[in-house]
Scaffold this motif. Structure first.
Motif, PDB file in Angstrom:
ATOM      1  N   HIS A  24     115.458 101.133  66.500  1.00  0.00           N
ATOM      2  CA  HIS A  24     115.935  99.820  66.928  1.00  0.00           C
ATOM      3  C   HIS A  24     115.722  99.653  68.432  1.00  0.00           C
ATOM      4  N   ASN A  25     114.749 100.396  68.918  1.00  0.00           N
ATOM      5  CA  ASN A  25     114.406 100.418  70.325  1.00  0.00           C
ATOM      6  C   ASN A  25     112.904 100.631  70.412  1.00  0.00           C
ATOM      7  N   PHE A  26     112.247  99.955  71.328  1.00  0.00           N
ATOM      8  CA  PHE A  26     110.790 100.045  71.407  1.00  0.00           C
ATOM      9  C   PHE A  26     110.293 101.487  71.521  1.00  0.00           C
ATOM     10  N   LEU A  27     110.954 102.291  72.349  1.00  0.00           N
ATOM     11  CA  LEU A  27     110.503 103.665  72.551  1.00  0.00           C
ATOM     12  C   LEU A  27     110.695 104.515  71.298  1.00  0.00           C
TER      13      LEU A  27
ATOM     14  N   TYR B 149     100.916  98.694  74.995  1.00  0.00           N
ATOM     15  CA  TYR B 149     100.716  97.715  76.060  1.00  0.00           C
ATOM     16  C   TYR B 149     101.504  96.437  75.762  1.00  0.00           C
ATOM     17  N   GLY B 150     101.478  96.007  74.498  1.00  0.00           N
ATOM     18  CA  GLY B 150     102.236  94.821  74.120  1.00  0.00           C
ATOM     19  C   GLY B 150     103.732  95.017  74.295  1.00  0.00           C
ATOM     20  N   LEU B 151     104.233  96.205  73.911  1.00  0.00           N
ATOM     21  CA  LEU B 151     105.657  96.500  74.083  1.00  0.00           C
ATOM     22  C   LEU B 151     106.036  96.536  75.557  1.00  0.00           C
ATOM     23  N   SER B 152     105.150  97.076  76.387  1.00  0.00           N
ATOM     24  CA  SER B 152     105.442  97.129  77.828  1.00  0.00           C
ATOM     25  C   SER B 152     105.474  95.725  78.432  1.00  0.00           C
ATOM     26  N   MET B 153     104.618  94.827  77.933  1.00  0.00           N
ATOM     27  CA  MET B 153     104.650  93.445  78.402  1.00  0.00           C
ATOM     28  C   MET B 153     105.985  92.772  78.045  1.00  0.00           C
ATOM     29  N   LEU B 154     106.461  93.020  76.820  1.00  0.00           N
ATOM     30  CA  LEU B 154     107.747  92.443  76.420  1.00  0.00           C
ATOM     31  C   LEU B 154     108.897  93.037  77.230  1.00  0.00           C
ATOM     32  N   TYR B 155     108.812  94.327  77.511  1.00  0.00           N
ATOM     33  CA  TYR B 155     109.839  94.957  78.337  1.00  0.00           C
ATOM     34  C   TYR B 155     109.856  94.347  79.736  1.00  0.00           C
ATOM     35  N   GLY B 156     108.666  94.141  80.294  1.00  0.00           N
ATOM     36  CA  GLY B 156     108.593  93.533  81.624  1.00  0.00           C
ATOM     37  C   GLY B 156     109.133  92.111  81.640  1.00  0.00           C
ATOM     38  N   ALA B 157     108.929  91.389  80.528  1.00  0.00           N
ATOM     39  CA  ALA B 157     109.362  89.987  80.484  1.00  0.00           C
ATOM     40  C   ALA B 157     110.855  89.850  80.211  1.00  0.00           C
ATOM     41  N   THR B 158     111.396  90.731  79.351  1.00  0.00           N
ATOM     42  CA  THR B 158     112.799  90.580  78.939  1.00  0.00           C
ATOM     43  C   THR B 158     113.737  91.548  79.643  1.00  0.00           C
TER      44      THR B 158
ATOM     45  N   GLN C 275     104.253  82.247  78.158  1.00  0.00           N
ATOM     46  CA  GLN C 275     102.885  82.780  78.204  1.00  0.00           C
ATOM     47  C   GLN C 275     102.868  84.307  78.249  1.00  0.00           C
ATOM     48  N   VAL C 276     103.806  84.887  78.982  1.00  0.00           N
ATOM     49  CA  VAL C 276     103.877  86.348  79.070  1.00  0.00           C
ATOM     50  C   VAL C 276     104.253  86.941  77.713  1.00  0.00           C
ATOM     51  N   LEU C 277     105.204  86.306  77.030  1.00  0.00           N
ATOM     52  CA  LEU C 277     105.630  86.787  75.715  1.00  0.00           C
ATOM     53  C   LEU C 277     104.479  86.745  74.708  1.00  0.00           C
ATOM     54  N   VAL C 278     103.742  85.650  74.700  1.00  0.00           N
ATOM     55  CA  VAL C 278     102.625  85.518  73.753  1.00  0.00           C
ATOM     56  C   VAL C 278     101.533  86.527  74.068  1.00  0.00           C
ATOM     57  N   PHE C 279     101.299  86.772  75.350  1.00  0.00           N
ATOM     58  CA  PHE C 279     100.290  87.762  75.748  1.00  0.00           C
ATOM     59  C   PHE C 279     100.657  89.139  75.189  1.00  0.00           C
ATOM     60  N   GLY C 280     101.921  89.529  75.334  1.00  0.00           N
ATOM     61  CA  GLY C 280     102.359  90.804  74.774  1.00  0.00           C
ATOM     62  C   GLY C 280     102.342  90.800  73.260  1.00  0.00           C
ATOM     63  N   LEU C 281     102.685  89.652  72.667  1.00  0.00           N
ATOM     64  CA  LEU C 281     102.725  89.531  71.217  1.00  0.00           C
ATOM     65  C   LEU C 281     101.351  89.773  70.590  1.00  0.00           C
ATOM     66  N   VAL C 282     100.301  89.278  71.222  1.00  0.00           N
ATOM     67  CA  VAL C 282      98.940  89.459  70.697  1.00  0.00           C
ATOM     68  C   VAL C 282      98.616  90.949  70.551  1.00  0.00           C
TER      69      VAL C 282
END
Length: 500
Positions: free
Chosen positions: A127-130, A176-185, A205-212
């Motif tokens: 229940h955690n990205f890591l 990389y996508g998870l790190s983008m979400l971490y940076g955004a949230t 835009q940052v969320l969608v970039f990580g989502l891709v």
């Protein structure tokens, strides 16, 4: 100080980890080439773990451990229980095959199988990205080693290299996508990410970039187009016992990580990821079914079949939300879970036949190797026919109801685009029926080849499990309600806790 509830949450994982280490050490003293003692100890471990998870699931409670890093809920517990059972069946089918090819000489077949299951457990409960990524890497690293287990086989080594290189690339995408979400949230916790996105205070835009990148990584693990290129080569090149090990139970873990990330964490972005899943579903249904027609190798044909089956699974996942509203959530995700479970059950039956037909010095993996199988063994031909009919989606087998439940979820949305997807899926299923029925035709109407004329022999436990496997495909098709309700109730526990 770690609370008692945290230890309860990971107790099955602790049992599995300790027993995997014990079995690895105990195997050092085993001298018999078939590793009977190691096999029995492994099966007992899996049975105990499956029983523990079933007890958790029947309790119906949802609770968290280690600061919300791990979750125990009915969906996760049932998926872990069924994953354990799937690995047990895989080991029963695969042990004679592995013994004939000198793959049991070090016991790695069993210990790596247990470590891969541990990775699935961590993926399912994360229940955690890591934590999710740690489980994914444990599963994939074990899988790479298993594919390369026959070091003297050039085909298997090549398949392992392809799997490793492409798998590492996909893991990089996901990380990389998870790190983008971490940076955004600013959080790795799935619930906190959900709430941060739902607050609409994070730049879209940052969320969608990580989502891709996240969707790309998940698509690779599922084997969906356009990230499917590894699947046919690995399925064909890996020893058949390993093909079943990486193509069976791990699909349940892949479904779970999709639910954890896309539904529990990124549901506010559903409008964005639904479009990606729709394109991948269309591509998977089209490429999987059309490419499978041209295959003469049964394992490669089943690999392309898997790609098309994952297209249906993606349709179930994208049907859960309509125009950003959770209208269809329980029925759609319940249908997707039902589809994943029935797919694994049917895959076990199909690959079980391939494994039990193989013998020392001969791989029974060409479609022509099944010629006249009904004359040699009506049981094997019957189970294979049931598996093929189920994969094709013919009633009254369980594959029909799996497809029907996904199509119902799409149509009940009353969205034109979803209805068009449902019609396309039906058309592609008709195309797919050709290559499944071709296998049945070869078994029942073609004369057996001279090299396949010798009688078929298999251990009694494998034949008993095979008969139960085929019976379950038929029985769950006639009375699917129990399993369908179990899936729907498991998903309802997820829906109730969204964002909490």
């Amino acid at each position: 100080m770690i609370d008692k509830l945290s230890w309860i949450a990971v107790f099955p994982e602790i049992v599995l980890l300790v027993m995997a280490c014990v079995i690895a050490l105990a195997d050092l003293g085993v001298k018999t080439p078939r590793r009977t003692g190691t096999h029995v100890l492994t099966m007992l471990t899996l049975a105990v773990v499956a029983a523990l998870e079933a007890r958790y699931a029947l309790g119906g409670q949802t609770f968290y451990g280690f600061g919300n890093m791990v979750v125990v809920d009915p969906m996760g517990s049932w998926l872990k229980c069924f994953s354990s059972i799937a690995l047990m069946v895989t080991l029963v089918y695969g042990r004679p095959y592995a013994a004939d090819r000198d793959m049991l000489r070090g016991g790695e077949f069993f210990t790596l199988g247990l470590f891969s299951l541990l990775g699935m457990f961590v993926m399912i409960s994360g229940h955690n990205f890591l934590v999710l990524y740690m489980g994914l890497e444990l599963l994939t690293l074990s899988s790479y080693a298993l594919v390369a287990l026959r070091r003297d086989n050039a085909t298997a080594t090549e398949a392992a290299m392809k799997y490793f290189v492409l798998g590492a690339l996909a893991s990089g995408f996901l990380l990389y996508g998870l790190s983008m979400l971490y940076g955004a949230t600013g959080s790795l916790d799935i619930n906190e990410v959900f709430n941060a996105i739902a607050s609409r205070q994070v730049k879209h835009q940052v969320l969608v970039f990580g989502l891709v990148f996240i969707v790309a990584g998940l698509a690779f693990k599922l084997g969906a187009v356009p990230f499917h290129m590894w699947l046919p080569d690995v399925y064909q090149g890996a020893p058949t016992a390993i093909t079943l090990l990486i193509g069976g139970a791990p699909q349940l873990a892949a479904f779970a990580i999709c639910i954890r990330l896309l539904v529990e964490g990124l549901l506010p972005l559903a409008i964005d990821w639904q479009q990606m899943l729709a394109l991948m579903a269309i591509g998977s249904l089209l490429v999987g079914n059309l490419a499978a027609i041209a295959q003469s190798n049964l394992k490669r044909m089943l690999a392309f079949s898997t790609i098309s089956q994952m297209g249906f699974l993606l349709l179930g996942l994208l049907a859960g939300v309509v125009n950003g509203n959770q209208i269809n959530t329980e029925s759609a995700y319940g249908a997707a879970m039902f589809y994943a479970l029935t797919y694994v059950l049917t895959t076990l039956g199909a690959f079980g036949i391939i494994l039990l037909l193989a013998r020392a010095g001969h791989e029974s993996e060409e479609i022509t190797d099944l010629a006249g199988l009904n004359q040699r063994s009506p049981l094997y031909a019957g189970v294979m026919a049931i598996s093929m009919f189920s994969l094709a989606g013919l009633p009254p087998l369980v594959g029909f109801y799996a497809k029907l439940s996904v199509l119902q979820a799409l149509i009940s949305s009353q969205q034109t685009s979803y209805i068009v997807l449902a019609v396309f899926a039906v058309i592609m299923s008709l195309v797919g029926a050709f290559y499944y029925l071709r296998v049945v035709k070869v078994m029942y109407f073609d004369a057996p080849h001279s090299h396949n004329a010798q009688p078929i022999s298999a251990p009694a436990d494998a034949q008993a499990v095979l008969a139960m496997n085929g019976a379950l495909i038929l029985i769950l098709g006639i009375v699917p309600g129990g399993l369908m309700n179990l899936c729907a109730e498991s998903i309802s526990s997820i829906v109730k806790t969204l964002g909490s």
